[in-house]
Design a protein around this motif. Structure first.
Motif, PDB file in Angstrom:
ATOM      1  N   ILE A 174      -4.952   7.227   6.585  1.00  0.00           N
ATOM      2  CA  ILE A 174      -4.163   6.025   6.782  1.00  0.00           C
ATOM      3  C   ILE A 174      -3.522   5.993   8.158  1.00  0.00           C
ATOM      4  CG2 ILE A 174      -3.690   5.521   4.379  1.00  0.00           C
ATOM      5  CD1 ILE A 174      -1.000   6.891   4.691  1.00  0.00           C
ATOM      6  N   MET A 226     -12.074   2.551   1.087  1.00  0.00           N
ATOM      7  CA  MET A 226     -10.978   1.871   1.783  1.00  0.00           C
ATOM      8  C   MET A 226     -11.536   0.939   2.852  1.00  0.00           C
ATOM      9  SD  MET A 226      -8.124   4.858   2.153  1.00  0.00           S
ATOM     10  CE  MET A 226      -6.779   3.908   2.777  1.00  0.00           C
ATOM     11  N   SER A 232     -12.693  -6.679   4.095  1.00  0.00           N
ATOM     12  CA  SER A 232     -11.493  -5.846   4.140  1.00  0.00           C
ATOM     13  C   SER A 232     -11.231  -5.280   5.516  1.00  0.00           C
ATOM     14  CB  SER A 232     -11.584  -4.698   3.143  1.00  0.00           C
ATOM     15  OG  SER A 232     -12.873  -4.531   2.690  1.00  0.00           O
ATOM     16  N   ASP A 234      -8.716  -2.527   5.839  1.00  0.00           N
ATOM     17  CA  ASP A 234      -7.785  -1.410   5.707  1.00  0.00           C
ATOM     18  C   ASP A 234      -8.155  -0.256   6.612  1.00  0.00           C
ATOM     19  OD1 ASP A 234      -7.156  -1.749   2.137  1.00  0.00           O
ATOM     20  OD2 ASP A 234      -6.223  -2.632   3.899  1.00  0.00           O
TER      21      ASP A 234
ATOM     22  N   ASP B 261       2.787  -3.442  10.636  1.00  0.00           N
ATOM     23  CA  ASP B 261       2.041  -2.269  10.215  1.00  0.00           C
ATOM     24  C   ASP B 261       2.661  -1.028  10.846  1.00  0.00           C
ATOM     25  OD1 ASP B 261      -1.532  -1.518  10.193  1.00  0.00           O
ATOM     26  OD2 ASP B 261       0.210  -0.299   9.681  1.00  0.00           O
TER      27      ASP B 261
END
Lengths: 455, 336, 249
Positions: A174, A226, A232, A234, B261
């Protein structure tokens, strides 16, 4: 354990579905990688069925049994069944063993009654959760190994989806931190795999069971999911692809410890593994849509020896139960591939599979046989350490993606990839330096205990 | 370790005993006002009341820093804009019609620091320093150039000008930057350890990212360089598209709303930058309960915060329990 | 192995399509002149919009210029804003351009555009900017509603009075700061007391769905571009409960 230093295949051109350099034979006569493809169905029990061993046994009897029955009904000659253990089956080793025994008996019956050749793969769950227990010394660890013992008595093949390094990987993915991926997947994952697989291979040998292989589901597949599809944002697809290249460094360890294949279906890195080791591989793609979407549904079959549906929960559909339905579908996929082999059209068939997805996205691109082979070559040419070969694989993967004009990337994906390449180039060359750096950098990551990896 | 030591260590990139918790924007709530007996509108105008209410953030909420003022009107008022007060419940705002049109020549009065309520603000910071300055960090709040210019010209005209005639904005941005910097320096002299710059008008919600880069960035850089204390830059809204530029200003810390973010910000500023942020002020802190606040706080901390903070100015109706819950979460992150 | 050069029959890279679509305004009219009018709105060029509108009025009817040039141009701007390609200043400039064109068309017609219904819009008392309202006003205007724009920092009483006088199909409120949104429930209760159950759409940076749906008449406006759709619903007779059910969670 020695790191691979040679390619099993001289070129990608030599690689074909159905055939492996080192085929594996199972008890009831299946030869994986022996010239033709075999379907692999993976049933999952419904929630609630795990209440008691009795209810679970009954659930598997039905789920596995329906698949066998459907093969006879529609005429599929071979079937491999995998049961990925739910928590209870590994936590109570006897459960896993009983289910393996029951399924073995079902398969013997079908062989005797109809001549259907089947094999059973038991995949105990890796109960060890880094942040909960010491990876190498805990009750969970002992249960896992005990379950291998119980299952190896009856199953044809045993495998596992090991979790080593996940705590650092989760922290890194992440944060777009490629060094963290290398550390978590290649270094920590690889070390844990060596520790685990040395023992698994020994157990399997004791009972004449086949030590199949492992997968980086907990890390590379997490990255892939992910990254998702075209909607998407992410995790960049380019990062997921690099994670896939890195994980090959770790997945190879199982085979370097003596595992023989068939590899695990959800290890999308298997085409790379096959190019290096020559073991038969199991892959999943379009027919595993019941479990998840991916962007390489056809190309991933290009060099596969076993064709899987990843996992389907047992319940009713219009056409029968899910395991019956997917056994039928997988079998038909495989029938077409095998017909092409016997017709001599396998190269053309393979070209169709590859063209479907090579330029659909990053994963399809890097797992196309030609690129997978090149990544495999980078692994064996830079085999000084888990880190060195993982890094080389990532760099090669990135270079391939940036170098092929037919692979189109969005501006975001391209920029991200260029950033990762920069980060990779800036990392130290020696694994010992890299590990020193990482021990400091990830010291605070929740659940990370260096001693659990022998560091 | 005192709150002040904790905060200053983080800003010097040293290890503190635990994660600090404070707000880079306004902190007053009605509950705090009751407890310390300092209310609006007096606390917007009188030094003693302003200091009392600011200090409540340390004594009642347990925040590691205290901050004044509580609105965005001090500089604009001193430049000649008309202020409309908000009574007991609200903060002051700039009234219409606004002071300047785009073709006017803006003026920075020589006695700027003596005008409007600025003397009271400077005095309030002196009081805060005297009362709690050895225990808690003192934050002086100033307004960013684009926002002050927006107050001078009005919001819609400055937005249009940002696209149609950006060159005409330079005189206003210059005056605005000088005004903010003068105030910032005075606050540091009065005892502020840190300066927080609020620049709402520079948000990507309002102006294009390239407008920030081409128009505002140079003035913010200038301001940061001129101020002899760590500067926290706060821009409301989702600042993902400009966080790279914000880092270029040279500011010590970036204060974010959770709409942005956090991981991207962390990646951009690297290990040397300080990221302040965490819990949404308008919804989570204002409307939910302590458990939800804690969960939200932890989630953001895990993404890489150096300071746990409300995402923006605290809504005055926020329950104290929610703010205390944030401090509790900060205490969970000790440097063992 | 043989490779194709064109994969369009094999797969579609929707991610690349999205990237491209975001970057360019699409064609909105087949007619060249009207497309130019629309383009001038998209570019936010007020003078050009006026000039091209005059040109277009020589060949087309005023309603055609409005419906097939000016309004589609504004809708395109709204789309670009939604997708993060356009920023607020561009929306404001586009709205100015569109209004300039509409004014010329109405002059030619000798009367104002037929309006579907009235909507009262305002920014909450104490809130210094009417930014949030700007795009709502522009979109409602573009979609044929008569916008009674009360501006910024509007006292509760004034909003209620405007509703009493104009009896709009809908009333909207924007609040950028948490200190000001407390005016909304006050407005709602006063409207109720007067027997005016007008759907009250509230939105803006500080405003949450949970807050707005905690008082009667309140409907949460997540995005400015929902305003025309909501106004249409209100116009066709939906009450606030029905609208809340449709537009909120």
């Amino acid at each position: 354990m020695k790191f691979s230093s040679e390619m099993a295949y001289k070129s990608a051109d030599e690689m074909m579905f159905g055939t492996a350099k080192k085929p594996v034979k199972t008890k009831r006569g299946l030869v994986l990688g022996g010239g033709h493809v075999v379907p692999e169905i993976v049933p999952h029990p419904r929630p609630g069925s795990e209440k008691t061993m009795k209810t679970l046994l009954r659930e598997y009897e039905r789920a596995n049994g329906d698949a066998l029955e459907r093969c006879v009904i529609v005429g599929h000659p071979q079937l491999q069944i995998e049961n990925e253990h739910i928590f209870q089956m590994t936590h109570n080793p006897k459960w896993g063993g009983e289910i393996a025994a029951q399924t073995a008996k079902q398969m013997d019956d079908y062989l005797q009654k109809y001549g259907l050749k089947a094999a059973y793969r038991a995949t105990p769950a890796d109960l060890r959760k880094p942040d909960m227990v010491n990876m190498r010394d805990s009750d969970y660890t002992r249960e896992v190994l005990e379950t291998f013992e119980e299952c190896a008595k009856y199953a044809d093949i045993v495998s596992i989806e090991s979790m080593g390094g996940k705590e650092v990987f989760d922290h890194a993915i992440i944060r777009n931190d490629i060094a963290g991926l290398l550390f978590g997947q290649a270094v920590l994952g690889g070390r844990d795999m060596e520790w685990m697989w040395t023992q698994i291979v020994a157990i399997a040998k004791k009972y004449n069971c086949i030590p199949g292989g492992d997968t980086n589901c907990s890390e590379a597949n997490t990255a892939m999911f992910m990254a998702g599809g075209f909607l998407s944002k992410d995790v960049p697809h380019t990062l997921a692809a690099l994670s896939r290249a890195i994980c090959a460094s770790r997945t190879l360890v199982a085979y370097e410890c003596g595992a023989t294949g068939p590899t695990k279906d959800c290890a999308y890195e298997d085409p790379i593994i096959k190019s290096v080791t020559g073991v038969p591989i199991s892959c999943e793609g379009k027919t595993s849509a019941c479990a998840h979407a991916d962007l390489c549904g056809n190309v991933i079959a290009a060099v596969t020896d076993v064709w899987s549906n990843e996992a389907v929960e047992y319940h009713d559909m219009f056409g029968g139960t899910t395991t019956a339905v997917f056994a039928e579908i997988l079998g038909y996929d495989v029938a077409a591939m095998n017909a092409s082999i016997d017709l001599g059209y396998q190269k053309e068939f393979q070209a169709c599979l590859v063209n479907s997805d090579k330029y659909r996205g990053c994963h399809g691109f890097m797992l196309s046989p030609d690129n997978a082979w090149q990544i495999g070559k980078a692994l064996v040419d830079n085999n000084a350490s888990l880190y060195a070969r993982g890094r080389a694989a990532a760099v090669k993967c990135g270079e391939l993606m940036l170098g092929d004009p037919l692979l189109k990337l969005t501006a975001y994906e391209k920029e991200s990839l260029q950033g990762y390449m920069k980060d990779l180039k800036a990392l130290p060359d020696k694994e010992s330096d890299f590990i020193d750096m990482c021990l400091k950098k990830y010291a605070k990551v929740k659940g990370f205990v260096p001693a659990a990896y022998g560091l | 370790m005192t709150s002040k030591e904790r905060v200053m260590k983080v800003f010097s990139h040293e290890k503190a005993d635990r994660l600090p918790c404070f707000c880079a924007n306004g902190t007053p709530t009605y509950e705090q006002m009751e407890k310390v007996g300092a209310y609006w509108p007096e606390a917007h105008e009188r030094a003693e009341d302003m200091a009392k209410l600011a200090i409540a953030a340390y004594t009642i909420l347990g925040f590691d820093a205290v901050r004044a003022p509580f609105c965005q009107t001090f500089e604009a008022e001193a430049l000649g804009c008309t202020v409309k007060f908000g009574g007991r419940e609200n903060i002051p705002g700039i009234d219409h019609p606004t002071l300047y049109k785009l073709d006017d020549v803006p003026v920075l009065p020589d006695d700027f620091l003596k005008r409007g309520r600025i003397p009271q603000l400077i005095e309030a910071v002196r009081i805060m320093k005297r009362e709690v300055g050895d225990k808690a960090a003192i934050i002086g709040g100033i307004i960013g150039p684009f926002t002050i210019a927006g107050a001078m010209l009005d919001a819609v005209p400055i937005l249009k000008a940002s696209f149609k005639s950006p060159d005409k904005l330079h005189p206003f941005l210059e005056v605005a930057e000088k005004a903010g910097t003068m105030l910032g320096k005075a606050l540091i002299e009065a005892g502020a350890d840190i300066i927080a710059v609020e620049d709402m008008q520079a948000s990507p919600d309002l102006i294009a990212p390239h407008t920030y880069r081409d128009l505002e960035l140079e003035y913010q850089k200038k301001q940061v360089e001129a101020l002899d204390a760590p500067v926290i830059l706060h821009i409301c809204g989702n600042v993902d598209k400009i966080v790279g530029f914000m880092a270029e200003t040279g500011c010590a810390g970036i204060s974010l709303e959770p709409k942005s973010d956090t991981q991207l910000a962390r990646k951009v500023v690297g290990t040397q930058g300080i990221i302040i942020g965490g819990v949404d002020a308008a919804t989570t802190l204002f409307m939910k309960g302590p458990d939800v606040v804690k969960e939200a706080a932890r989630e953001q901390v895990e993404m890489g915060l150096d300071v746990l903070a409300p995402g923006c100015a605290i809504a005055p109706g926020t329950p104290t329990a929610n703010l205390l819950a944030m401090v509790e979460v900060a205490k969970e992150y000790t440097d063992a | 192995m043989k490779y194709l050069t064109d994969y369009s029959n094999v797969f579609t890279r929707y991610d690349l399509n999205i990237e491209v679509a975001r970057q360019a305004a699409r064609k909105v009219s087949k007619d060249e002149l009207l497309q130019k009018v629309a383009d001038s709105v998209v570019k936010g060029e007020e003078d050009e919009a006026a000039k091209l509108t005059k040109e277009a009025l020589q060949k087309k009817s005023p309603m055609d210029v409005i419906n097939e040039g000016l309004i589609p141009g504004m809708n395109e701007v709204s789309r670009l804003w939604d997708e993060g390609v356009y920023f607020l200043p561009q929306v404001i400039l586009a709205s100015d351009a569109m209004n300039a064109g509409i004014a010329l068309c109405e002059e030619k017609m000798g009367k104002a555009m037929d309006k579907k219904g009235k909507v009262v819009t305002h920014t909450a008392e104490g809130d210094i900017h009417d930014i949030g309202q700007v795009i709502v006003n522009a979109l409602l205007n573009a979609n044929g509603f008569d916008v009674i724009n009360l501006g910024a920092d509007v006292p509760v009483d004034k909003v209620v009075e405007a509703c009493r006088v104009h009896n709009p199909v809908m009333v909207t409120g924007t609040a950028l700061m948490t200190t000001t949104m407390t005016a909304f429930p006050k407005i709602a209760s006063q409207l109720k007391r007067l027997g005016l159950a007008i759907p009250f759409v509230c939105g803006g940076g500080a405003v949450s769905e949970e807050y707005v749906t905690s008082f009667e008449l309140g409907i949460w406006g997540k995005e400015a571009n929902q305003a025309p759709g909501m106004a249409e619903d209100a116009l066709s007779g939906d009450n606030w409960q029905a609208m809340r059910g449709k537009w909120n969670g």
